[in-house]
Design a protein around this motif. Structure first.
Motif, PDB file in Angstrom:
ATOM      1  N   VAL A  85       0.793  -1.098   0.076  1.00 43.90           N
ATOM      2  CA  VAL A  85       0.009  -0.116   0.001  1.00 43.90           C
ATOM      3  C   VAL A  85       0.824   1.144   0.009  1.00 43.90           C
ATOM      4  CG1 VAL A  85      -1.700   1.475   1.295  1.00 43.90           C
ATOM      5  CG2 VAL A  85      -1.906  -1.167   1.046  1.00 43.90           C
ATOM      6  N   GLU A  86       0.423   2.273  -1.068  1.00 43.36           N
ATOM      7  CA  GLU A  86       1.247   3.404  -0.890  1.00 43.36           C
ATOM      8  C   GLU A  86       0.123   4.511  -0.969  1.00 43.36           C
ATOM      9  OE1 GLU A  86       4.393   3.702  -0.413  1.00 43.36           O
ATOM     10  OE2 GLU A  86       5.085   1.933  -0.811  1.00 43.36           O
ATOM     11  N   ASP A  87       0.715   5.686  -0.412  1.00 38.59           N
ATOM     12  CA  ASP A  87      -0.264   6.902  -0.421  1.00 38.59           C
ATOM     13  C   ASP A  87       0.244   7.816  -1.126  1.00 38.59           C
ATOM     14  OD1 ASP A  87      -1.622   9.093   0.256  1.00 38.59           O
ATOM     15  OD2 ASP A  87      -0.669   9.344   2.643  1.00 38.59           O
ATOM     16  N   ASP A  88      -0.138   8.367  -2.287  1.00 41.93           N
ATOM     17  CA  ASP A  88       0.193   9.361  -3.240  1.00 41.93           C
ATOM     18  C   ASP A  88      -0.102  10.805  -2.449  1.00 41.93           C
ATOM     19  OD1 ASP A  88      -2.370  10.092  -3.843  1.00 41.93           O
ATOM     20  OD2 ASP A  88      -2.519   8.779  -5.304  1.00 41.93           O
ATOM     21  N   GLN A  89      -0.797  10.958  -1.588  1.00 39.46           N
ATOM     22  CA  GLN A  89      -1.004  12.073  -0.883  1.00 39.46           C
ATOM     23  C   GLN A  89      -1.769  13.195  -1.748  1.00 39.46           C
ATOM     24  OE1 GLN A  89       2.983  13.059   0.316  1.00 39.46           O
ATOM     25  NE2 GLN A  89       2.653  12.738   2.491  1.00 39.46           N
ATOM     26  N   THR A  90      -2.218  12.520  -2.796  1.00 38.50           N
ATOM     27  CA  THR A  90      -3.242  13.270  -3.674  1.00 38.50           C
ATOM     28  C   THR A  90      -2.184  14.441  -4.284  1.00 38.50           C
ATOM     29  OG1 THR A  90      -5.199  13.077  -2.233  1.00 38.50           O
ATOM     30  CG2 THR A  90      -5.526  14.505  -4.223  1.00 38.50           C
ATOM     31  N   THR A  91      -1.289  13.867  -4.661  1.00 34.48           N
ATOM     32  CA  THR A  91      -0.328  14.978  -5.293  1.00 34.48           C
ATOM     33  C   THR A  91       0.533  14.364  -6.709  1.00 34.48           C
ATOM     34  OG1 THR A  91       1.925  14.273  -4.032  1.00 34.48           O
ATOM     35  CG2 THR A  91       0.281  16.004  -2.902  1.00 34.48           C
ATOM     36  N   THR A  92       0.853  14.814  -7.624  1.00 35.67           N
ATOM     37  CA  THR A  92       1.573  14.584  -8.741  1.00 35.67           C
ATOM     38  C   THR A  92       2.655  13.861  -8.263  1.00 35.67           C
ATOM     39  OG1 THR A  92       0.445  16.229 -10.313  1.00 35.67           O
ATOM     40  CG2 THR A  92       2.443  15.142 -10.853  1.00 35.67           C
ATOM     41  N   LEU A 114      -5.923   4.808  -7.083  1.00 38.17           N
ATOM     42  CA  LEU A 114      -5.868   6.162  -7.551  1.00 38.17           C
ATOM     43  C   LEU A 114      -7.304   6.818  -7.443  1.00 38.17           C
ATOM     44  CD1 LEU A 114      -3.370   5.860 -10.398  1.00 38.17           C
ATOM     45  CD2 LEU A 114      -2.864   6.813  -8.263  1.00 38.17           C
ATOM     46  N   ILE A 115      -7.408   8.101  -7.165  1.00 38.12           N
ATOM     47  CA  ILE A 115      -8.568   8.872  -7.003  1.00 38.12           C
ATOM     48  C   ILE A 115      -8.612  10.185  -8.077  1.00 38.12           C
ATOM     49  CG2 ILE A 115     -10.452   9.708  -5.703  1.00 38.12           C
ATOM     50  CD1 ILE A 115      -9.432   8.319  -3.401  1.00 38.12           C
ATOM     51  N   ALA A 116      -7.803  11.128  -7.541  1.00 42.98           N
ATOM     52  CA  ALA A 116      -7.949  12.423  -8.429  1.00 42.98           C
ATOM     53  C   ALA A 116      -7.206  11.919  -9.897  1.00 42.98           C
ATOM     54  CB  ALA A 116      -7.115  13.340  -7.772  1.00 42.98           C
ATOM     55  N   SER A 117      -7.791  12.743 -10.751  1.00 37.64           N
ATOM     56  CA  SER A 117      -7.261  12.453 -12.218  1.00 37.64           C
ATOM     57  C   SER A 117      -5.871  12.933 -12.240  1.00 37.64           C
ATOM     58  CB  SER A 117      -8.094  13.173 -13.195  1.00 37.64           C
ATOM     59  OG  SER A 117      -9.330  12.504 -13.277  1.00 37.64           O
ATOM     60  N   LEU A 118      -5.309  14.093 -11.534  1.00 35.99           N
ATOM     61  CA  LEU A 118      -4.101  14.280 -11.515  1.00 35.99           C
ATOM     62  C   LEU A 118      -2.914  13.341 -11.132  1.00 35.99           C
ATOM     63  CD1 LEU A 118      -2.753  15.184  -8.550  1.00 35.99           C
ATOM     64  CD2 LEU A 118      -4.546  16.872  -8.596  1.00 35.99           C
ATOM     65  N   TRP A 184      -9.837  16.522 -14.013  1.00 37.79           N
ATOM     66  CA  TRP A 184     -11.004  16.121 -14.088  1.00 37.79           C
ATOM     67  C   TRP A 184     -12.195  17.127 -14.304  1.00 37.79           C
ATOM     68  CZ3 TRP A 184     -14.725  15.840  -9.540  1.00 37.79           C
ATOM     69  CH2 TRP A 184     -16.023  15.148  -9.816  1.00 37.79           C
ATOM     70  N   PRO A 185     -12.262  18.295 -13.436  1.00 37.95           N
ATOM     71  CA  PRO A 185     -13.372  18.871 -13.765  1.00 37.95           C
ATOM     72  C   PRO A 185     -13.285  19.850 -14.980  1.00 37.95           C
ATOM     73  CG  PRO A 185     -12.431  19.390 -11.339  1.00 37.95           C
ATOM     74  CD  PRO A 185     -11.617  18.458 -12.211  1.00 37.95           C
ATOM     75  N   ARG A 186     -12.293  20.303 -15.283  1.00 33.73           N
ATOM     76  CA  ARG A 186     -12.052  21.001 -16.451  1.00 33.73           C
ATOM     77  C   ARG A 186     -12.476  20.115 -17.678  1.00 33.73           C
ATOM     78  NH1 ARG A 186      -9.970  25.871 -16.682  1.00 33.73           N
ATOM     79  NH2 ARG A 186      -8.900  26.805 -14.861  1.00 33.73           N
ATOM     80  N   LYS A 187     -11.885  19.135 -17.885  1.00 35.84           N
ATOM     81  CA  LYS A 187     -12.326  18.330 -19.196  1.00 35.84           C
ATOM     82  C   LYS A 187     -13.752  17.910 -19.153  1.00 35.84           C
ATOM     83  CE  LYS A 187      -8.070  16.747 -21.086  1.00 35.84           C
ATOM     84  NZ  LYS A 187      -7.431  15.481 -21.481  1.00 35.84           N
ATOM     85  N   SER A 188     -14.108  17.539 -17.715  1.00 35.89           N
ATOM     86  CA  SER A 188     -15.696  17.428 -17.796  1.00 35.89           C
ATOM     87  C   SER A 188     -16.320  18.455 -17.965  1.00 35.89           C
ATOM     88  CB  SER A 188     -15.962  16.724 -16.092  1.00 35.89           C
ATOM     89  OG  SER A 188     -15.341  15.514 -16.135  1.00 35.89           O
ATOM     90  N   ALA A 189     -16.024  19.612 -17.762  1.00 27.75           N
ATOM     91  CA  ALA A 189     -16.868  20.755 -18.208  1.00 27.75           C
ATOM     92  C   ALA A 189     -17.049  20.943 -19.574  1.00 27.75           C
ATOM     93  CB  ALA A 189     -16.135  22.087 -17.518  1.00 27.75           C
ATOM     94  N   ASP A 190     -16.045  20.469 -20.346  1.00 25.74           N
ATOM     95  CA  ASP A 190     -16.258  20.343 -21.733  1.00 25.74           C
ATOM     96  C   ASP A 190     -17.385  19.387 -22.238  1.00 25.74           C
ATOM     97  OD1 ASP A 190     -14.214  22.304 -22.020  1.00 25.74           O
ATOM     98  OD2 ASP A 190     -12.671  20.770 -22.450  1.00 25.74           O
ATOM     99  N   ALA A 191     -17.272  18.116 -21.425  1.00 25.39           N
ATOM    100  CA  ALA A 191     -18.293  17.329 -21.794  1.00 25.39           C
ATOM    101  C   ALA A 191     -19.703  17.810 -21.362  1.00 25.39           C
ATOM    102  CB  ALA A 191     -17.897  15.793 -21.123  1.00 25.39           C
ATOM    103  N   ILE A 192     -19.807  18.404 -20.300  1.00 23.48           N
ATOM    104  CA  ILE A 192     -21.225  18.956 -19.910  1.00 23.48           C
ATOM    105  C   ILE A 192     -21.536  19.845 -20.850  1.00 23.48           C
ATOM    106  CG2 ILE A 192     -22.232  20.229 -18.140  1.00 23.48           C
ATOM    107  CD1 ILE A 192     -20.007  19.012 -16.265  1.00 23.48           C
ATOM    108  N   LYS A 193     -20.597  20.727 -21.331  1.00 25.05           N
ATOM    109  CA  LYS A 193     -21.216  21.916 -22.207  1.00 25.05           C
ATOM    110  C   LYS A 193     -21.529  21.136 -23.524  1.00 25.05           C
ATOM    111  CE  LYS A 193     -19.577  25.775 -24.731  1.00 25.05           C
ATOM    112  NZ  LYS A 193     -18.178  26.724 -25.370  1.00 25.05           N
TER     113      LYS A 193
END
Length: 392
Positions: A85-92, A114-118, A184-193
């Motif tokens: 098990v490794e923790d990425d700390q939600t960072t790149t 993994l969770i956050a798209s980054l 995730w939000p930025r590219k998803s916003a394009d899909a929403i639009k």
């Protein structure tokens, strides 16, 4: 969770006995796999601290549950699973460093989580050039077409498009997007639009905020002035809780939609989430024999804690990997990847399998939060994933 607990190697001895093995469609256990010695090594990589802590624990628990069940039922073709098990700390940086460790030092056969798209973008910069399997278990923006990357979470045509179809027919033709400032939000916003415009609707505006934003007040003032029919939120992890508190205190009287909301959020904050709408591939309220067994096994292992779609998709990924190894007769990456497109799993959400773009066919369930639970508004059923131009 202490640092030692999230980095040490864990085996069945640390997990205890799991529940009965769920059904997997495969061709059995080839002798070549049985003949191989030693454990099969899996890496679990995700955000166990930082922004995504609220989701990471459940994701890890579901991973552990799958491993425990498989190991208790003789493992994968007679070989036990050992995991790191490794923790990425939600960072790149964390995702890159820990992915390198799992591949180069620990020499895992596959990495799951993994969770956050980054973080999936960062981890893929390691796993794909190394030609190592990465199984991502969170709904995301889509558009990835790589042989070594598989997704058991929803992509826009499975989550955003069905939601927009219902929202524009029932809530109105305009929305205002508030999201965290990453892929995730930025590219998803394009899909929403695109989905809104296809239904004669419009995105009035989209604003994105850095992680840790504490004051959404000015943005909510702008939402009030724009007067959308509904508000679409894609704030990540703990920032979603901050946004919900302020959204409710503003009393805008607008319907809130967020495809990031699930049972973990609703049970943690029932008053804040009441009335909000979300679309997920899994809710705890799904009525099926497999889901009943899944929830009972989870409760026996971890107590009465909520489960969400990210967790269920992680559980599914482990079982799909098992099925692929047994079909391939090998843990060799190329053989497993070839086999992943040929297996399926009777998951808590229903049968799941991978399409030719390496994304899972999964449910799309629109539901409204109600005192911690979710009332189904519309079940779109299992939706085939679409990644334009991608066939692997």
């Amino acid at each position: 969770m202490s640092k030692s607990n999230v980095t040490r190697r864990q085996t069945l001895a640390t997990l205890g006995k799991g529940a009965a093995l769920a059904g997997v469609a495969t061709l059995g256990m080839p002798a070549i796999v049985r003949a191989q010695s030693g454990p099969i090594k899996l890496g679990f990589l995700s955000g166990l601290t930082g922004l995504e802590t609220i989701l990471g624990e459940t994701q890890l628990n579901c991973f552990k549950l799958a491993v425990s069940q498989i190991n208790a039922a003789s493992g994968i073709a007679g070989r036990q699973i050992e995991f790191i098990v490794e923790d990425d700390q939600t960072t790149t940086k964390g995702a890159i460093d820990k992915a390198r460790k799992l591949i180069n030092q620990d020499q895992v056969d596959a990495t799951i989580g993994l969770i956050a798209s980054l973080t999936h973008v960062a981890a893929r910069s390691v796993t794909t050039p190394a030609k190592k399997l990465l199984m991502y278990t969170t709904y995301y923006e889509g558009d990835v077409c790589e042989r070594y990357f598989f997704s058991t979470g929803q992509i826009p045509n499975q989550q955003i498009d069905p939601s927009v179809e219902w929202l524009t027919a029932n809530e109105g033709k305009s929305t205002y997007i508030i999201g965290s400032d990453y892929v995730w939000p930025r590219k998803s916003a394009d899909a929403i639009k695109a989905a809104m415009e296809a239904k004669g609707g419009k995105v009035l505006d989209a604003e994105f905020f850095p992680f840790g934003t504490s004051d959404f007040g000015p943005a909510l003032d702008r939402v009030k002035s724009a007067n959308p029919d509904f508000v679409w939120c894609m704030c990540a992890g703990n920032d979603l809780i901050t946004f919900l508190k302020q959204f409710n205190s503003f009393g805008l009287g607008k319907q809130l939609f967020s495809q990031g909301l699930d049972d973990v959020f609703s049970q943690a904050e029932p008053e804040l989430t009441n009335g909000a709408i979300s679309d997920q591939s899994y809710f705890m309220g799904i009525e099926s024999e497999e889901n009943a067994k899944f929830k009972a096994a989870y409760r026996d292992m971890f107590g009465p804690k909520p489960i969400n779609a990210i967790g269920e998709a992680t559980y599914n990924a482990v079982y799909l990997y098992k099925a692929a190894v047994e079909k391939a007769g090998s843990t060799e990456t190329e053989a497993v990847i070839d086999a992943l497109g040929q297996v399926e799993f009777d998951a808590p959400q229903g049968k799941v399998s991978f399409a030719s773009n390496n994304v899972a066919r999964s449910n799309s369930i629109l539901a409204r939060a109600n005192n911690g639970d979710w009332d189904v508004i519309k079940d779109f059923g299992q939706v085939d994933p679409v990644v334009p131009g991608c066939s692997l």
